[in-house]
Design an enzyme around this catalytic site. Structure first.
Site, mmCIF file in Angstrom:
data_model
loop_
_atom_site.group_PDB
_atom_site.id
_atom_site.type_symbol
_atom_site.label_atom_id
_atom_site.label_comp_id
_atom_site.label_asym_id
_atom_site.label_seq_id
_atom_site.Cartn_x
_atom_site.Cartn_y
_atom_site.Cartn_z
ATOM 1 N N LYS A 125 8.167 -0.004 -3.014
ATOM 2 C CA LYS A 125 8.287 0.113 -4.462
ATOM 3 C C LYS A 125 9.033 1.408 -4.835
ATOM 4 O O LYS A 125 9.357 2.220 -3.970
ATOM 5 C CB LYS A 125 6.897 0.071 -5.100
ATOM 6 C CG LYS A 125 6.139 -1.246 -4.836
ATOM 7 C CD LYS A 125 6.929 -2.476 -5.231
ATOM 8 C CE LYS A 125 6.075 -3.720 -5.430
ATOM 9 N NZ LYS A 125 5.573 -4.332 -4.194
HETATM 10 C C1 LIG Z 1 4.260 -5.419 -4.590
HETATM 11 C C2 LIG Z 1 3.861 -6.328 -5.663
HETATM 12 C C3 LIG Z 1 2.513 -6.581 -5.950
HETATM 13 C C4 LIG Z 1 1.378 -6.091 -5.097
HETATM 14 O O1 LIG Z 1 1.387 -4.772 -4.779
HETATM 15 P P1 LIG Z 1 0.672 -4.231 -3.436
HETATM 16 O O2 LIG Z 1 0.566 -2.777 -3.736
HETATM 17 O O3 LIG Z 1 1.587 -4.513 -2.293
HETATM 18 O O4 LIG Z 1 -0.634 -4.887 -3.321
HETATM 19 C C5 LIG Z 1 2.217 -7.396 -7.019
HETATM 20 N N1 LIG Z 1 3.174 -7.951 -7.764
HETATM 21 C C6 LIG Z 1 4.473 -7.748 -7.515
HETATM 22 C C7 LIG Z 1 5.501 -8.363 -8.403
HETATM 23 C C8 LIG Z 1 4.865 -6.957 -6.442
HETATM 24 O O5 LIG Z 1 6.153 -6.800 -6.166
#
Ligand SMILES: *Cc1c(COP(=O)(O)O)cnc(C)c1O
Length: 395
Positions: free
Chosen positions: A186
Site C-alpha cells: 500500500k
Molecule cells: C489491501 C486491501 C485490503 C486489505 O488490507 P490488508 O491490510 O491486506 O488486510 C482491503 N481492501 C482493499 C481494496 C485492499 O487493497
C-alpha cells in the site's frame, strides 16, 4: 508505489524507541513505556492527514473493514453492496460479519457505478461499500447522495487510497467510516496494519472497543476496564505502529513523487493509438499509485499487456485475468469454499455467486491495463520506460 521503497533511518529510529522500553503493546504499561505511544501517535497523524476527528488502528486493513462493519451494526441478514473489482478482503469482511455481499457493476472509474446500485437494492440492503481502487476515487458524491436518499450506511474501503481526496476532502470521510490498509503493497506500510476513521464519536468508541475484546479503554493502566460490547482482537502491535509513524510523515513526499512520475508516463501514453484513460472524478485528488488505461477491445488489451511484458515494462496488471482482484477468478467465492460450515442463516441468504453476470464490469476490465508507479524511478528510468512502452505499442 509503496512506502517500503523509502524505508530508512526514520523507521528504524521509531522502532528502536519501542524496543528500548520493551513495551510492544499499545495499551497499558504506563510507567514502563516512558510516554512512548506509537499507535496513538499514528492515529493522530492519520487524523491530521485525513482531517477526520477520530482514527483507530487495527492489525490489518481487513480487520479495519470488519471493525467498521461491526461498529456500524452491520451483521446477520444484512446485504452490503460491493464492487467486483477490489481485493478479496472486501467481501471477506462482509461474510465475516455474517452479512451478504451483493456485487454491483463498476464503470470506467474502475469503481462502483452509482447508477447501477439502485438495480441491486433490496429491502435487506443495509450498506454500500465502494472501494477506491488503485489510488483514486469512486464517484463518491453521487454514491453518498444515493445512500442518503435511501437511508443506507456508506462505508468506504479506501485501503488503497491513503492521501487521495475528492474536492479537497480525504477519501474515507464521505462515509460513516473509512478504512485504510498499511500492508506491504500500500501507499505507506507498517508491515501489517490498518485503520478506521470517522467523525462520529459513538462509532469511534464502538470501533475502539470492538478491536480489543470490547474493552472501554477508560482509565490508566487498564485498571478497571469494562466491556461495552462483544469484540475480538484486531489490535495493532506497537512495533508495527512505530513503522507507520515514520511512514505517514513521508506521505506528502510519496504523493508528490508518484504524481510527477505518473504525469510523465501519462503524457507519453496519450500519444499512443487507441489509448483512453480511467475516468478520475477529481484528477487533483488522485494519489497516483497507478496509471490505468483502456484499449479499444479485449483482444488489443491482451496483446498490449503481453507486449509490455515482452518489452520489459514491469509492474503492469491485466486485472481481468487476475485472481486477487477481479470476480471472474474468485473460484473460492463462487463455490463458497469455507473453512467450516457457514452459519445456517448466512448460508440461506447468500446469493449463487457462481452465476453472477456483470457484463458492464467485464467490458471495462477486459480492456483495462494498470501500471504501478514507483517512487524510485530516475529521469533516465522514466525515459527508457517510455521508450519500451513505445516499442510495445508498435508491435
Ligand atoms: C489491501 C486491501 C485490503 C486489505 O488490507 P490488508 O491490510 O491486506 O488486510 C482491503 N481492501 C482493499 C481494496 C485492499 O487493497
Amino acid at each position: 508505489m509503496p512506502g517500503f521503497e523509502i524505508f530508512g533511518d526514520e523507521e528504524r529510529r521509531e522502532v528502536n524507541e519501542v524496543l528500548e522500553t520493551g513495551v510492544l503493546f499499545r495499551y497499558g504499561f504506563d510507567a514502563a513505556r516512558k510516554d512512548r505511544w506509537k499507535a496513538k501517535t499514528f492515529e493522530k497523524e492519520l487524523c491530521r492527514i485525513t482531517g477526520a476527528k477520530f482514527a483507530h488502528l487495527c492489525s490489518s486493513g481487513t480487520a479495519a473493514l470488519s471493525t467498521a462493519l461491526a461498529a456500524c451494526g452491520i451483521g446477520a441478514g444484512d446485504e452490503v453492496i460491493v464492487p467486483p473489482f477490489t481485493f478479496v478482503a472486501t467481501f471477506e469482511a462482509v461474510l465475516n460479519a455474517g452479512a451478504v455481499p451483493v456485487f454491483s457493476e463498476i464503470d470506467d472509474t474502475l469503481c462502483l457505478d452509482p447508477d447501477a446500485i439502485e438495480d441491486v437494492l433490496t429491502p435487506r440492503t443495509k450498506a454500500v461499500m465502494p472501494v477506491h481502487m488503485c489510488g483514486a476515487m469512486a464517484q463518491i458524491d453521487a454514491i453518498k447522495d444515493l445512500c442518503d436518499r435511501k437511508g443506507l450506511i456508506l462505508l468506504e474501503d479506501a485501503c488503497q487510497a491513503l492521501g487521495a481526496t475528492f474536492n479537497g476532502k480525504s477519501l474515507g470521510r464521505f462515509g460513516r467510516m473509512g478504512c485504510f490498509s498499511f500492508d506491504p503493497v500500500k501507499t505507506i506500510t507498517c508491515g501489517e496494519g490498518g485503520g478506521v476513521i470517522t467523525d462520529d464519536k459513538e462509532l469511534y468508541v464502538r470501533a475502539d472497543a470492538y478491536a480489543d475484546h470490547g474493552h472501554d479503554h477508560i482509565g490508566t493502566d487498564r485498571g478497571a476496564e469494562d466491556h461495552i460490547l462483544l469484540g475480538t482482537n484486531y489490535r495493532i502491535s506497537e512495533l508495527n505502529a512505530a513503522v507507520g509513524v515514520a511512514q505517514i510523515r513521508k506521505l506528502d513526499h510519496i504523493l508528490s513523487l508518484q504524481r510527477a512520475n505518473k504525469k510523465a508516463l501519462k503524457d507519453a501514453l496519450s500519444g499512443f493509438d487507441g489509448v483512453s484513460f480511467r475516468r478520475i472524478p477529481d484528477v487533483e485528488g488522485d494519489s497516483a499509485t497507478f496509471l490505468s488505461f483502456f484499449l479499444p477491445d479485449e483482444a488489443r488489451a491482451r496483446q498490449i499487456a503481453k507486449s509490455l511484458a515482452e518489452n520489459g515494462v514491469d509492474g503492469c496488471f491485466y486485472w481481468y485475468d487476475n485472481n486477487w482482484h477481479y470476480i471472474r477468478k474468485w473460484h473460492h467465492l463462487k463455490s463458497l469454499k469455507a473453512a467450516a460450515r457457514l452459519p445456517a442463516q448466512l448460508a440461506d441468504n447468500l446469493r449463487d455467486y457462481s452465476h453472477i453476470e456483470l457484463p458492464g464490469s467485464d467490458s471495462v476490465m477486459s480492456r483495462c491495463i494498470s501500471m504501478l508507479i514507483k517512487l524510485s524511478w530516475t529521469q533516465d528510468d522514466l525515459a527508457s520506460r517510455i521508450e519500451s512502452m513505445r516499442k510495445a505499442f508498435k508491435s
